[in-house]
Design an enzyme around this catalytic site. Sequence first.
Site, PDB file in Angstrom:
ATOM      1  N   ASP A  30       1.930  -0.618   4.763  1.00 47.03           N
ATOM      2  CA  ASP A  30       3.138  -0.173   4.057  1.00 47.03           C
ATOM      3  C   ASP A  30       2.759   0.306   2.652  1.00 47.03           C
ATOM      4  OD1 ASP A  30       5.568   0.251   2.925  1.00 47.03           O
ATOM      5  OD2 ASP A  30       6.473  -1.572   3.738  1.00 47.03           O
ATOM      6  N   CYS A  35      11.043   1.578  10.418  1.00 47.72           N
ATOM      7  CA  CYS A  35      10.280   0.711   9.509  1.00 47.72           C
ATOM      8  C   CYS A  35      11.270  -0.202   8.786  1.00 47.72           C
ATOM      9  CB  CYS A  35       9.414   1.523   8.546  1.00 47.72           C
ATOM     10  SG  CYS A  35      10.309   2.575   7.390  1.00 47.72           S
ATOM     11  N   ASN A  37      13.049   2.516   5.633  1.00 47.56           N
ATOM     12  CA  ASN A  37      13.324   3.917   6.018  1.00 47.56           C
ATOM     13  C   ASN A  37      13.166   4.870   4.828  1.00 47.56           C
ATOM     14  OD1 ASN A  37      16.085   5.875   7.429  1.00 47.56           O
ATOM     15  ND2 ASN A  37      13.929   6.017   7.903  1.00 47.56           N
ATOM     16  N   CYS A  40       9.571   5.030   3.331  1.00 47.50           N
ATOM     17  CA  CYS A  40       8.133   5.346   3.241  1.00 47.50           C
ATOM     18  C   CYS A  40       7.541   5.778   4.579  1.00 47.50           C
ATOM     19  CB  CYS A  40       7.354   4.146   2.699  1.00 47.50           C
ATOM     20  SG  CYS A  40       7.733   3.747   0.976  1.00 47.50           S
ATOM     21  N   ARG A  41       7.353   4.821   5.498  1.00 43.86           N
ATOM     22  CA  ARG A  41       6.592   5.100   6.720  1.00 43.86           C
ATOM     23  C   ARG A  41       7.375   5.840   7.787  1.00 43.86           C
ATOM     24  NH1 ARG A  41       5.202  -0.978   7.776  1.00 43.86           N
ATOM     25  NH2 ARG A  41       7.286  -1.044   6.844  1.00 43.86           N
ATOM     26  N   SER A  42       8.581   5.380   8.136  1.00 42.62           N
ATOM     27  CA  SER A  42       9.273   6.031   9.262  1.00 42.62           C
ATOM     28  C   SER A  42       9.738   7.451   8.938  1.00 42.62           C
ATOM     29  CB  SER A  42      10.403   5.159   9.835  1.00 42.62           C
ATOM     30  OG  SER A  42      11.416   4.907   8.897  1.00 42.62           O
TER      31      SER A  42
HETATM   32  P1  4NP Z   1       9.063   1.305   4.400  1.00 40.11           P
HETATM   33  O1  4NP Z   1       8.568   0.632   3.029  1.00 40.11           O
HETATM   34  O2  4NP Z   1       9.528   0.158   5.279  1.00 40.11           O
HETATM   35  O3  4NP Z   1       7.832   1.970   4.950  1.00 40.11           O
HETATM   36  O4  4NP Z   1      10.165   2.259   4.054  1.00 40.11           O
HETATM   37  C1  4NP Z   1       9.361  -0.187   2.221  1.00 40.11           C
HETATM   38  C2  4NP Z   1      10.327   0.364   1.413  1.00 40.11           C
HETATM   39  C3  4NP Z   1      11.062  -0.453   0.575  1.00 40.11           C
HETATM   40  C4  4NP Z   1      10.829  -1.809   0.552  1.00 40.11           C
HETATM   41  C5  4NP Z   1       9.860  -2.365   1.380  1.00 40.11           C
HETATM   42  C6  4NP Z   1       9.137  -1.552   2.220  1.00 40.11           C
HETATM   43  N1  4NP Z   1      11.557  -2.652  -0.340  1.00 40.11           N
HETATM   44  O5  4NP Z   1      11.201  -3.842  -0.460  1.00 40.11           O
HETATM   45  O6  4NP Z   1      12.528  -2.176  -0.961  1.00 40.11           O
END
Ligand code: 4NP
Length: 155
Positions: A123, A8, A11, A13-15
């Site tokens: 997300d 993702c 790294n 939240c989702r993955s």
């Molecule tokens: P992820 O979500 O890609 O599912 O881990 C996010 C985590 C952090 C951010 C964006 C998406 N950020 O903007 O810091």
Amino acid sequence: MTRVLFVCLGNICRSPMAEAVFRKLVADEQLTDQIEVDSAGTSDWHIGKSPHTGTLAKLAEYEVSSEGMVARQLTVKDAEDFDYIIGMDAENIGNIRNLFGDNNHQRVIRFLDLTRHQKDVPDPYFTGDFQETYDLVLEGCQALLDLIKKEDITK
Ligand code: 4NP
């Protein structure tokens, strides 16, 4: 050995959620010796960090272990090391393909294209809805395990 990498943006939240849920499904089917699981982010924003508290809470609620997960960034070498590279959304898929370049990987898949949903994993960093994401991740993980068993490359 079949190696699966969930990808993702951050790294956190989702993955990592997908990594933890998939590892549990694999263990439940006694396939731990045959399928290896990891996750990575396309960005360098959260390297070394634990998963988001929303992801940790959802995993704890469903009694899925989140032990030892630390964010890392996707590298070109991952194209060689993993059989399945599973991106959470279309932007992830674009970034994975850009990074891999001529390393023409055969199995870069947008996660929910394996399901009836055919869409991006929302997300929860932005939506705040970790339950919606968990439900879709679980469905995707079940579909992925079915695919791997069907393709029979675990032998
Ligand atoms: P992820 O979500 O890609 O599912 O881990 C996010 C985590 C952090 C951010 C964006 C998406 N950020 O903007 O810091």
